[in-house]
Design an enzyme around this catalytic site. Structure first.
Site, PDB file in Angstrom:
ATOM      1  N   GLN A   1    -115.089  -1.831  50.033  1.00  0.00           N
ATOM      2  CA  GLN A   1    -115.472  -3.203  49.670  1.00  0.00           C
ATOM      3  C   GLN A   1    -114.304  -4.172  49.858  1.00  0.00           C
ATOM      4  O   GLN A   1    -113.295  -4.048  49.172  1.00  0.00           O
ATOM      5  CB  GLN A   1    -115.903  -3.226  48.202  1.00  0.00           C
ATOM      6  CG  GLN A   1    -116.282  -4.596  47.684  1.00  0.00           C
ATOM      7  CD  GLN A   1    -116.507  -4.593  46.172  1.00  0.00           C
ATOM      8  OE1 GLN A   1    -115.572  -4.421  45.398  1.00  0.00           O
ATOM      9  NE2 GLN A   1    -117.745  -4.752  45.762  1.00  0.00           N
ATOM     10  N   GLY A   2    -114.448  -5.125  50.763  1.00  0.00           N
ATOM     11  CA  GLY A   2    -113.405  -6.133  50.972  1.00  0.00           C
ATOM     12  C   GLY A   2    -113.820  -7.462  50.364  1.00  0.00           C
ATOM     13  O   GLY A   2    -114.237  -8.372  51.091  1.00  0.00           O
ATOM     14  N   TYR A   3    -113.735  -7.555  49.063  1.00  0.00           N
ATOM     15  CA  TYR A   3    -114.048  -8.817  48.373  1.00  0.00           C
ATOM     16  C   TYR A   3    -112.748  -9.538  47.991  1.00  0.00           C
ATOM     17  O   TYR A   3    -112.496 -10.654  48.399  1.00  0.00           O
ATOM     18  CB  TYR A   3    -114.849  -8.549  47.085  1.00  0.00           C
ATOM     19  CG  TYR A   3    -116.344  -8.375  47.268  1.00  0.00           C
ATOM     20  CD1 TYR A   3    -116.913  -8.109  48.498  1.00  0.00           C
ATOM     21  CD2 TYR A   3    -117.204  -8.477  46.175  1.00  0.00           C
ATOM     22  CE1 TYR A   3    -118.282  -7.944  48.648  1.00  0.00           C
ATOM     23  CE2 TYR A   3    -118.575  -8.316  46.309  1.00  0.00           C
ATOM     24  CZ  TYR A   3    -119.107  -8.044  47.543  1.00  0.00           C
ATOM     25  OH  TYR A   3    -120.457  -7.890  47.672  1.00  0.00           O
ATOM     26  N   SER A   4    -111.913  -8.868  47.146  1.00  0.00           N
ATOM     27  CA  SER A   4    -110.754  -9.544  46.545  1.00  0.00           C
ATOM     28  C   SER A   4    -109.708  -9.921  47.591  1.00  0.00           C
ATOM     29  O   SER A   4    -109.528  -9.232  48.597  1.00  0.00           O
ATOM     30  CB  SER A   4    -110.090  -8.620  45.516  1.00  0.00           C
ATOM     31  OG  SER A   4    -111.032  -8.208  44.564  1.00  0.00           O
TER      32      SER A   4
ATOM     33  N   SER B   1    -110.237  -0.428  47.605  1.00  0.00           N
ATOM     34  CA  SER B   1    -110.282   1.008  47.291  1.00  0.00           C
ATOM     35  C   SER B   1    -110.775   1.796  48.493  1.00  0.00           C
ATOM     36  O   SER B   1    -111.750   1.392  49.141  1.00  0.00           O
ATOM     37  CB  SER B   1    -111.243   1.275  46.121  1.00  0.00           C
ATOM     38  OG  SER B   1    -110.872   0.547  44.995  1.00  0.00           O
TER      39      SER B   1
ATOM     40  N   GLU C   1    -123.062  -3.003  40.820  1.00  0.00           N
ATOM     41  CA  GLU C   1    -121.750  -2.357  40.705  1.00  0.00           C
ATOM     42  C   GLU C   1    -121.428  -2.083  39.229  1.00  0.00           C
ATOM     43  O   GLU C   1    -120.818  -1.093  38.877  1.00  0.00           O
ATOM     44  CB  GLU C   1    -120.684  -3.262  41.327  1.00  0.00           C
ATOM     45  CG  GLU C   1    -119.272  -2.707  41.218  1.00  0.00           C
ATOM     46  CD  GLU C   1    -118.246  -3.497  42.026  1.00  0.00           C
ATOM     47  OE1 GLU C   1    -118.610  -4.512  42.635  1.00  0.00           O
ATOM     48  OE2 GLU C   1    -117.077  -3.080  42.024  1.00  0.00           O
TER      49      GLU C   1
ATOM     50  N   GLU D   1    -112.525  -9.776  30.535  1.00  0.00           N
ATOM     51  CA  GLU D   1    -112.712 -11.194  30.170  1.00  0.00           C
ATOM     52  C   GLU D   1    -113.859 -11.794  30.989  1.00  0.00           C
ATOM     53  O   GLU D   1    -114.679 -12.555  30.471  1.00  0.00           O
ATOM     54  CB  GLU D   1    -111.417 -11.993  30.417  1.00  0.00           C
ATOM     55  CG  GLU D   1    -110.268 -11.656  29.473  1.00  0.00           C
ATOM     56  CD  GLU D   1    -109.565 -10.347  29.822  1.00  0.00           C
ATOM     57  OE1 GLU D   1    -109.783  -9.818  30.936  1.00  0.00           O
ATOM     58  OE2 GLU D   1    -108.815  -9.832  28.970  1.00  0.00           O
TER      59      GLU D   1
HETATM   60  C1  LIG Z   1    -107.952   0.131  40.814  1.00  0.00           C
HETATM   61  C2  LIG Z   1    -108.567  -1.117  41.369  1.00  0.00           C
HETATM   62  C3  LIG Z   1    -109.512  -0.999  42.388  1.00  0.00           C
HETATM   63  C4  LIG Z   1    -110.066  -2.139  42.947  1.00  0.00           C
HETATM   64  N1  LIG Z   1    -110.937  -1.985  44.006  1.00  0.00           N
HETATM   65  C5  LIG Z   1    -111.396  -3.089  44.650  1.00  0.00           C
HETATM   66  C6  LIG Z   1    -112.176  -2.959  45.825  1.00  0.00           C
HETATM   67  O1  LIG Z   1    -112.495  -1.837  46.273  1.00  0.00           O
HETATM   68  N2  LIG Z   1    -112.561  -4.089  46.459  1.00  0.00           N
HETATM   69  C7  LIG Z   1    -112.265  -5.339  46.001  1.00  0.00           C
HETATM   70  O2  LIG Z   1    -112.676  -6.314  46.611  1.00  0.00           O
HETATM   71  N3  LIG Z   1    -111.505  -5.501  44.878  1.00  0.00           N
HETATM   72  C8  LIG Z   1    -111.057  -4.403  44.203  1.00  0.00           C
HETATM   73  N4  LIG Z   1    -110.284  -4.541  43.076  1.00  0.00           N
HETATM   74  C9  LIG Z   1    -109.905  -5.893  42.644  1.00  0.00           C
HETATM   75  C10 LIG Z   1    -110.539  -6.347  41.351  1.00  0.00           C
HETATM   76  O3  LIG Z   1    -111.895  -6.663  41.533  1.00  0.00           O
HETATM   77  C11 LIG Z   1    -109.732  -7.552  40.848  1.00  0.00           C
HETATM   78  O4  LIG Z   1    -108.436  -7.075  40.535  1.00  0.00           O
HETATM   79  C12 LIG Z   1    -110.345  -8.202  39.647  1.00  0.00           C
HETATM   80  O5  LIG Z   1    -111.540  -8.856  40.011  1.00  0.00           O
HETATM   81  C13 LIG Z   1    -109.398  -9.228  39.003  1.00  0.00           C
HETATM   82  O6  LIG Z   1    -108.896 -10.133  39.943  1.00  0.00           O
HETATM   83  P1  LIG Z   1    -107.315 -10.404  40.063  1.00  0.00           P
HETATM   84  O7  LIG Z   1    -106.616  -9.089  40.153  1.00  0.00           O
HETATM   85  O8  LIG Z   1    -107.127 -11.379  41.158  1.00  0.00           O
HETATM   86  O9  LIG Z   1    -106.885 -11.051  38.668  1.00  0.00           O
HETATM   87  P2  LIG Z   1    -107.114 -12.550  38.213  1.00  0.00           P
HETATM   88  O10 LIG Z   1    -108.494 -12.982  38.584  1.00  0.00           O
HETATM   89  O11 LIG Z   1    -105.981 -13.364  38.715  1.00  0.00           O
HETATM   90  O12 LIG Z   1    -107.050 -12.417  36.644  1.00  0.00           O
HETATM   91  C14 LIG Z   1    -105.802 -12.350  35.939  1.00  0.00           C
HETATM   92  C15 LIG Z   1    -106.098 -12.384  34.443  1.00  0.00           C
HETATM   93  O13 LIG Z   1    -106.753 -13.631  34.092  1.00  0.00           O
HETATM   94  C16 LIG Z   1    -107.984 -13.372  33.443  1.00  0.00           C
HETATM   95  N5  LIG Z   1    -108.995 -14.365  33.863  1.00  0.00           N
HETATM   96  C17 LIG Z   1    -109.221 -14.800  35.121  1.00  0.00           C
HETATM   97  N6  LIG Z   1    -110.234 -15.704  35.113  1.00  0.00           N
HETATM   98  C18 LIG Z   1    -110.648 -15.835  33.839  1.00  0.00           C
HETATM   99  C19 LIG Z   1    -111.661 -16.607  33.190  1.00  0.00           C
HETATM  100  N7  LIG Z   1    -112.456 -17.436  33.878  1.00  0.00           N
HETATM  101  N8  LIG Z   1    -111.816 -16.475  31.829  1.00  0.00           N
HETATM  102  C20 LIG Z   1    -111.030 -15.643  31.128  1.00  0.00           C
HETATM  103  N9  LIG Z   1    -110.033 -14.877  31.695  1.00  0.00           N
HETATM  104  C21 LIG Z   1    -109.850 -14.982  33.021  1.00  0.00           C
HETATM  105  C22 LIG Z   1    -108.410 -11.998  33.923  1.00  0.00           C
HETATM  106  O14 LIG Z   1    -109.304 -11.381  32.988  1.00  0.00           O
HETATM  107  C23 LIG Z   1    -107.078 -11.266  34.018  1.00  0.00           C
HETATM  108  O15 LIG Z   1    -106.700 -10.804  32.738  1.00  0.00           O
HETATM  109  C24 LIG Z   1    -109.717  -3.434  42.478  1.00  0.00           C
HETATM  110  C25 LIG Z   1    -108.791  -3.554  41.440  1.00  0.00           C
HETATM  111  C26 LIG Z   1    -108.208  -2.418  40.896  1.00  0.00           C
HETATM  112  C27 LIG Z   1    -107.191  -2.581  39.799  1.00  0.00           C
END
Ligand SMILES: Cc1cc2nc3c(=O)[nH]c(=O)nc-3n(C[C@H](O)[C@H](O)[C@H](O)COP(=O)(O)OP(=O)(O)OC[C@H]3O[C@@H](n4cnc5c(N)ncnc54)[C@H](O)[C@@H]3O)c2cc1C
Length: 403
Positions: A133-136, A168, A251, A390
């Site tokens: 999955q290439g979302y983030s 991942s 998901e 969150e």
């Molecule tokens: C082990 C692992 C596997 C993953 N696998 C994939 C994958 O296969 N494909 C993919 O696309 N992504 C993947 N991800 C990414 C994951 O979806 C993101 O890390 C997650 O959505 C959080 O985004 P971020 O890391 O940019 O943190 P941020 O969005 O920058 O968040 C940082 C902090 O701010 C808080 N926050 C942000 N916005 C709000 C809000 N509106 N209200 C309250 N709090 C808020 C968050 O809760 C967090 O504590 C993976 C992540 C991990 C750790």
């Protein structure tokens, strides 16, 4: 009335006890011992292990338990689906790999053309094609709609440039389903498109991200003038957000999660009883038993919630608040269980607390305490991956209160 009875209509034509027995016999006989040992001792599973098991299940017609029969699925009802996950967890068989079966497969079924369905779905069912999955992106995680990876239509191809992160299993996958920006006009969500990108396309570079547990799980994926045909677009140009939301709701609803948590609780209980045999019932082991009972009660609650969520999903009435609540609850519970296991295992593991690279002959691989420490470290990501806790709370609040 138990959880299953409260949410499903038993079908008179199915003997559930006989079905359960059939599952037990098949899994005991056909899941290789080495694979079950890897799962039992909490080792990291990769494509080789997941696909080995999926292909075995495919030969039996059981590789897509949640899919309709006409798509190669089993057509099982709620009880059968839950029993499958339960027996699989109890016997330490690998879980099914989720990116194809649980995520993009249902999206292709719902939004894809007949040609896309014929091209992609059979290879998900037989396990021959592997997805990620290439979302983030850096700067677009929780706020996914801010993603910037661009795709420009040139003739009958999209040309993609940008970067994905935390991807991942990208290093093991064949195809990445990815959200890209095809327009900067109007609302951010309206300019997003879903594309399927074969990972052997020129211009793609995959780099590992080294995480605290030292397991290679996540990656960065760089896309530099990557060309994919328009026929690899799912839905309309600019229609990717609807697909993304459809996928995210599913998901967060993973039928395998709760039975796996219940199995981990059994393992922790065995560990506590073993320690009590060795050391006597010390105050700290009493306290550990108390934490275990609380976690067991929470897991039973999660089971009730899961069964009603699967029931609603099968009827098309699942609300996003329920799948988010389940994801939130299970992520936090998995951390509680792994913290308890860590507290029991870490003192014994202390001289080698930082994970070591595997030994050449693999002799260390079955060290259960070492694996519990790895699992503890890996599970720190549970409240982040798939949407942070969150963010789940925000989804619940919006759905329930329109906040
Ligand atoms: C082990 C692992 C596997 C993953 N696998 C994939 C994958 O296969 N494909 C993919 O696309 N992504 C993947 N991800 C990414 C994951 O979806 C993101 O890390 C997650 O959505 C959080 O985004 P971020 O890391 O940019 O943190 P941020 O969005 O920058 O968040 C940082 C902090 O701010 C808080 N926050 C942000 N916005 C709000 C809000 N509106 N209200 C309250 N709090 C808020 C968050 O809760 C967090 O504590 C993976 C992540 C991990 C750790």
């Amino acid at each position: 009335m138990n959880a299953i009875e409260s949410v499903s209509q038993d079908r008179a034509d199915i003997d559930y006890e006989a079905f359960r027995q059939e599952l037990v016999e098949f899994m005991q006989t056909h899941c290789p011992g080495a694979l079950r040992e890897k799962v039992r001792s909490n080792q990291k599973l990769g494509r080789a292990e997941f696909s080995q098991w999926q292909q075995i299940l495919h030969r039996r017609g059981w590789s897509a338990p949640g899919w309709p029969v006409e798509r190669g699925g089993t057509g099982w009802d709620l009880q059968q689906r839950y029993l499958f996950e339960q027996v699989s967890a109890e016997l330490d068989c690998p879980p099914l790999y989720h990116h194809g079966l649980g995520h993009i497969g249902p999206v292709i079924m719902h939004f894809g053309t007949p040609e896309q369905q014929a091209r992609f779905l059979p290879r998900i069912v037989d396990g021959s094609e592997w997805w990620c999955q290439g979302y983030s992106e850096p700067g677009a995680g929780s706020d996914l709609a801010s993603l910037r990876t661009s795709a420009v239509l040139q003739g009958d191809e999209y040309v993609i440039n940008g970067q994905k992160t935390w991807t991942s299993h990208a290093h093991e996958a064949d195809i990445m389903y990815t959200l890209v920006r095809t327009s900067n006009e109007g609302r951010k969500q309206a300019g997003i498109t879903l594309l399927l990108v074969p990972l052997n396309t020129p211009g793609i570079e995959i780099r590992p991200i080294h995480t605290i547990d030292q397991w290679h799980h996540v990656n960065e994926v760089f896309l530099n003038d990557v060309r994919v045909p328009v026929s690899h677009r799912i839905g309309e140009d600019g229609g990717g957000w609807a697909c993304a939301k459809f996928l995210l709701d599913r998901e967060r609803l993973s039928p395998a999660t709760v039975p796996r948590l219940l199995r981990q609780l059994e393992q922790v209980e065995d560990l506590i009883r073993e320690r009590i045999r060795q050391q006597g019932a010390t105050p700290s082991l009493h306290a550990a038993m108390g934490r275990l009972f609380l976690a067991q009660a929470s897991a039973q609650g999660a089971k009730e919630m899961l069964l009603s969520a699967i029931h609603e999903e099968m009827n098309g009435t699942l609300r996003s608040s329920k799948s988010s609540a389940l994801k939130l609850h299970c992520s936090e519970l998995s951390q509680q269980i792994s913290s308890l296991a860590y507290d029991l295992a870490a003192p014994h593991y202390a001289p080698r607390l930082l994970p070591q690279p595997p030994t050449a002959d693999g002799s260390d691989e079955l060290d259960i305490e070492r694996q519990l420490v790895h699992t503890y470290l890996f599970y720190r990501s549970r409240t982040i991956a798939g949407g942070t806790s969150e963010v789940q709370k925000n989804v619940i609040a919006r759905d329930l209160f329109g906040a």
